[in-house]
Design a protein around this motif. Structure first.
Motif, PDB file in Angstrom:
ATOM      1  N   ARG A  66       7.370  -7.043 -26.984  1.00 24.46           N
ATOM      2  CA  ARG A  66       7.964  -5.607 -26.772  1.00 24.46           C
ATOM      3  C   ARG A  66       6.700  -4.670 -26.341  1.00 24.46           C
ATOM      4  N   PHE A  67       7.165  -3.973 -25.198  1.00 24.43           N
ATOM      5  CA  PHE A  67       5.835  -3.254 -24.601  1.00 24.43           C
ATOM      6  C   PHE A  67       5.492  -2.120 -25.563  1.00 24.43           C
ATOM      7  N   ARG A  68       4.398  -1.547 -25.512  1.00 27.54           N
ATOM      8  CA  ARG A  68       4.180  -0.205 -25.934  1.00 27.54           C
ATOM      9  C   ARG A  68       4.654   1.005 -25.050  1.00 27.54           C
ATOM     10  N   TYR A  69       4.804   1.909 -25.758  1.00 27.20           N
ATOM     11  CA  TYR A  69       5.504   3.074 -24.827  1.00 27.20           C
ATOM     12  C   TYR A  69       4.729   3.472 -23.712  1.00 27.20           C
ATOM     13  N   ASP A  70       3.353   3.493 -23.784  1.00 26.21           N
ATOM     14  CA  ASP A  70       2.706   3.890 -22.742  1.00 26.21           C
ATOM     15  C   ASP A  70       2.852   2.938 -21.458  1.00 26.21           C
ATOM     16  N   GLN A  71       2.529   1.547 -22.040  1.00 26.61           N
ATOM     17  CA  GLN A  71       2.916   0.414 -20.881  1.00 26.61           C
ATOM     18  C   GLN A  71       4.294   0.817 -20.417  1.00 26.61           C
ATOM     19  N   LEU A  72       5.167   1.111 -20.972  1.00 30.50           N
ATOM     20  CA  LEU A  72       6.762   1.058 -20.461  1.00 30.50           C
ATOM     21  C   LEU A  72       6.642   2.217 -19.341  1.00 30.50           C
ATOM     22  N   MET A  73       5.889   3.367 -19.765  1.00 25.39           N
ATOM     23  CA  MET A  73       6.211   4.397 -18.576  1.00 25.39           C
ATOM     24  C   MET A  73       5.108   4.259 -17.692  1.00 25.39           C
ATOM     25  N   ARG A  74       3.931   3.560 -17.808  1.00 27.22           N
ATOM     26  CA  ARG A  74       3.174   3.272 -16.688  1.00 27.22           C
ATOM     27  C   ARG A  74       3.774   2.346 -15.557  1.00 27.22           C
ATOM     28  N   LEU A  75       4.431   1.450 -16.439  1.00 26.34           N
ATOM     29  CA  LEU A  75       5.272   0.495 -15.365  1.00 26.34           C
ATOM     30  C   LEU A  75       6.233   1.173 -14.570  1.00 26.34           C
ATOM     31  N   GLY A  76       6.960   1.906 -15.352  1.00 27.60           N
ATOM     32  CA  GLY A  76       8.079   2.495 -14.446  1.00 27.60           C
ATOM     33  C   GLY A  76       7.484   3.505 -13.327  1.00 27.60           C
ATOM     34  N   TRP A  77       6.559   4.327 -13.647  1.00 28.14           N
ATOM     35  CA  TRP A  77       6.130   5.461 -12.652  1.00 28.14           C
ATOM     36  C   TRP A  77       4.832   4.807 -11.649  1.00 28.14           C
ATOM     37  N   LYS A  78       4.019   4.102 -12.122  1.00 35.88           N
ATOM     38  CA  LYS A  78       2.720   3.637 -11.274  1.00 35.88           C
ATOM     39  C   LYS A  78       3.261   2.287 -10.780  1.00 35.88           C
ATOM     40  N   VAL A  79       4.064   1.537 -11.044  1.00 35.43           N
ATOM     41  CA  VAL A  79       4.280   0.138 -10.599  1.00 35.43           C
ATOM     42  C   VAL A  79       5.675   0.143  -9.879  1.00 35.43           C
ATOM     43  N   MET A  80       6.784   0.364 -10.630  1.00 34.58           N
ATOM     44  CA  MET A  80       8.273   0.256 -10.124  1.00 34.58           C
ATOM     45  C   MET A  80       8.611   1.153  -8.830  1.00 34.58           C
ATOM     46  N   ILE A  81       8.249   2.506  -9.315  1.00 40.52           N
ATOM     47  CA  ILE A  81       8.501   3.524  -8.111  1.00 40.52           C
ATOM     48  C   ILE A  81       7.717   3.247  -6.825  1.00 40.52           C
ATOM     49  N   PRO A  82       6.409   3.094  -6.847  1.00 39.18           N
ATOM     50  CA  PRO A  82       5.750   2.630  -5.660  1.00 39.18           C
ATOM     51  C   PRO A  82       6.260   1.434  -4.928  1.00 39.18           C
ATOM     52  N   LEU A  83       6.606   0.371  -5.714  1.00 35.85           N
ATOM     53  CA  LEU A  83       7.079  -0.824  -5.167  1.00 35.85           C
ATOM     54  C   LEU A  83       8.494  -0.485  -4.398  1.00 35.85           C
ATOM     55  N   ALA A  84       9.151   0.253  -5.045  1.00 29.82           N
ATOM     56  CA  ALA A  84      10.440   0.578  -4.579  1.00 29.82           C
ATOM     57  C   ALA A  84      10.620   1.386  -3.293  1.00 29.82           C
ATOM     58  N   LEU A  85       9.571   2.354  -3.181  1.00 31.32           N
ATOM     59  CA  LEU A  85       9.256   2.995  -2.116  1.00 31.32           C
ATOM     60  C   LEU A  85       8.890   2.424  -0.792  1.00 31.32           C
ATOM     61  N   VAL A  86       7.893   1.255  -1.065  1.00 32.98           N
ATOM     62  CA  VAL A  86       7.321   0.332  -0.160  1.00 32.98           C
ATOM     63  C   VAL A  86       8.511  -0.570   0.234  1.00 32.98           C
ATOM     64  N   ASN A  87       9.232  -1.148  -0.671  1.00 39.26           N
ATOM     65  CA  ASN A  87      10.400  -1.892  -0.144  1.00 39.26           C
ATOM     66  C   ASN A  87      11.549  -1.121   0.782  1.00 39.26           C
ATOM     67  N   MET A  88      11.740   0.369   0.379  1.00 36.62           N
ATOM     68  CA  MET A  88      12.457   1.091   1.442  1.00 36.62           C
ATOM     69  C   MET A  88      12.112   1.434   2.644  1.00 36.62           C
ATOM     70  N   LEU A  89      10.904   1.408   2.575  1.00 33.28           N
ATOM     71  CA  LEU A  89       9.860   1.753   3.905  1.00 33.28           C
ATOM     72  C   LEU A  89      10.199   0.664   4.772  1.00 33.28           C
ATOM     73  N   ILE A  90       9.786  -0.671   4.340  1.00 28.27           N
ATOM     74  CA  ILE A  90       9.859  -1.729   4.933  1.00 28.27           C
ATOM     75  C   ILE A  90      11.110  -2.222   5.500  1.00 28.27           C
ATOM     76  N   THR A  91      12.271  -1.846   4.730  1.00 27.75           N
ATOM     77  CA  THR A  91      13.588  -2.303   4.966  1.00 27.75           C
ATOM     78  C   THR A  91      13.981  -1.266   6.196  1.00 27.75           C
ATOM     79  N   GLY A  92      13.736  -0.085   6.072  1.00 28.36           N
ATOM     80  CA  GLY A  92      13.871   0.987   6.985  1.00 28.36           C
ATOM     81  C   GLY A  92      13.411   0.586   8.347  1.00 28.36           C
ATOM     82  N   ALA A  93      12.041   0.061   8.396  1.00 25.44           N
ATOM     83  CA  ALA A  93      11.292  -0.555   9.505  1.00 25.44           C
ATOM     84  C   ALA A  93      12.218  -1.585  10.445  1.00 25.44           C
ATOM     85  N   VAL A  94      12.427  -2.362   9.345  1.00 24.15           N
ATOM     86  CA  VAL A  94      13.310  -3.747  10.021  1.00 24.15           C
ATOM     87  C   VAL A  94      14.690  -3.287  10.641  1.00 24.15           C
ATOM     88  N   VAL A  95      15.161  -2.406   9.684  1.00 26.90           N
ATOM     89  CA  VAL A  95      16.695  -2.156  10.366  1.00 26.90           C
ATOM     90  C   VAL A  95      16.487  -1.321  11.754  1.00 26.90           C
TER      91      VAL A  95
END
Length: 342
Positions: free
Chosen positions: A308-337
């Motif tokens: 199990r993650f610690r709570y600070d690790q959980l939130m850091r993963l969500g806000w500092k890793v997952m959201i930037p990754l999702a934004l990058v993925n969205m921008l790359i997909t938009g560029a390709v389309v």
């Protein structure tokens, strides 16, 4: 009024509901068997052959246990919490296409309760309501541990809905439709979406673990910190509703990932088999069910493998890793389309 249509829909809704409940019931057995296999144990083996009657024994035990409502709790909200959690879990299956169409007595019957053109938005809207069930259950208990767990759950679910939504925006750019039926049909006549959106699928998968409160993101139920979490004060079938809702959410999340990224009821070469439509529909349903079971196994495998993650690790993963990754993925997909259009 078309009574046949109403009867078809009632039967289909009943079938999907029974399927969800049975899968949730036997997921408890499967979880314990998989845990036993990973930990070199036997698991349930007393109630029936291979312990297959264990879920019935567990359900009977919950049903006949004494129902306790704390004297200092808010009685109405205390009962409303698990009811909302269970209702929301069951509603999400309405827009998933479980198969193509069956032809019976000249009538075409779609194996989808509601083929709405905003199916993904419907799922997001309904899933976001699940927070209220957990939040009400924790707050109405009038217990500091339950309240802390429900606040954790609410912030966790809201935090991970953002990258999940961004990952789906990239998928919608590729498919051009919010209808799950359209998304499956596109994959039927081409490659599965996971080929085009591997990063989007990975983000969605991680967020699904957090949305379902599954390990390693089961912080709202951290028994070593919160004595069991938001359902600490619950007993009998109200506790059963919370537990059942979690397993139904896992089942629906698995079916949703199979539908959006792995072809749903479509499988390679299905239109070249030369079978009639009804047989293809049945095979398609079995294909979707097998894909869903594979994801459920993965959910359980991760639970008994990753700590199990610690709570600070959980939130850091969500806000500092997952959201930037999702934004990058969205921008790359938009560029390709955009590049493909020009």
């Amino acid at each position: 009024m078309d009574w046949f249509f109403i009867i078809e829909k009632v039967l289909l809704i009943s079938g999907v509901l029974v399927l969800s409940l049975v899968v949730a019931m036997y997921s408890t057995w499967g979880e314990r068997k998989i845990a036993a296999w990973i930990q070199d144990r036997l698991g349930p083996n007393r109630a029936g052959p291979m312990g297959l009657l264990q879920p019935l024994a567990d359900g009977g035990k919950l049903f006949f246990k004494e129902e306790i409502i704390p004297s200092t709790s808010n009685r109405f909200l205390f009962i409303l919490g698990p009811s909302i959690a269970m209702l929301v879990a069951c509603m999400t299956s309405a827009v998933i296409p479980w198969g193509d169409t069956l032809t019976i007595a000249g009538r075409e019957i779609s194996l989808q309760v509601a083929d709405v053109n905003i199916g993904i938005l419907f799922i997001f809207g309904v899933v976001s309501m699940g927070v209220y069930g957990i939040m009400l259950g924790g707050w109405a208990s009038n217990n500091k541990y339950s309240l802390m767990a429900s606040v954790r759950a609410a912030s966790q679910i809201i935090s991970y809905e953002l990258p999940m939504g961004l990952a789906l925006i990239a998928l919608l750019m590729m498919t051009g439709s919010l209808s799950l039926k359209d998304i499956v049909e596109q994959q039927r006549h081409g490659l599965w979406n996971v080929v085009y959106q591997p990063l989007g699928f990975f983000i969605f998968l991680v967020c699904a673990f957090a949305e379902c409160n599954r390990a390693p993101f089961d912080l709202p139920e951290a028994e070593n910190e919160l004595n069991g979490g938001y359902h600490l004060e619950y007993s009998s079938m109200k506790l059963g509703f919370f537990l059942f809702a979690e397993y139904i959410n896992m089942f629906i999340s698995s079916a949703l990932m199979a539908t959006m990224y792995f072809g749903g009821y479509a499988f390679p070469g299905m239109d070249k088999l030369g079978l009639d439509g009804n047989m293809l529909t049945i095979l398609g349903f079995l294909a979707l069910f097998i894909k869903t079971l594979v994801f459920i196994f993965f959910f359980m495998w991760v639970r008994w493998t990753v700590p199990r993650f610690r709570y600070d690790q959980l939130m850091r993963l969500g806000w500092k890793v997952m959201i930037p990754l999702a934004l990058v993925n969205m921008l790359i997909t938009g560029a390709v389309v955009l590049a493909r259009q020009h």
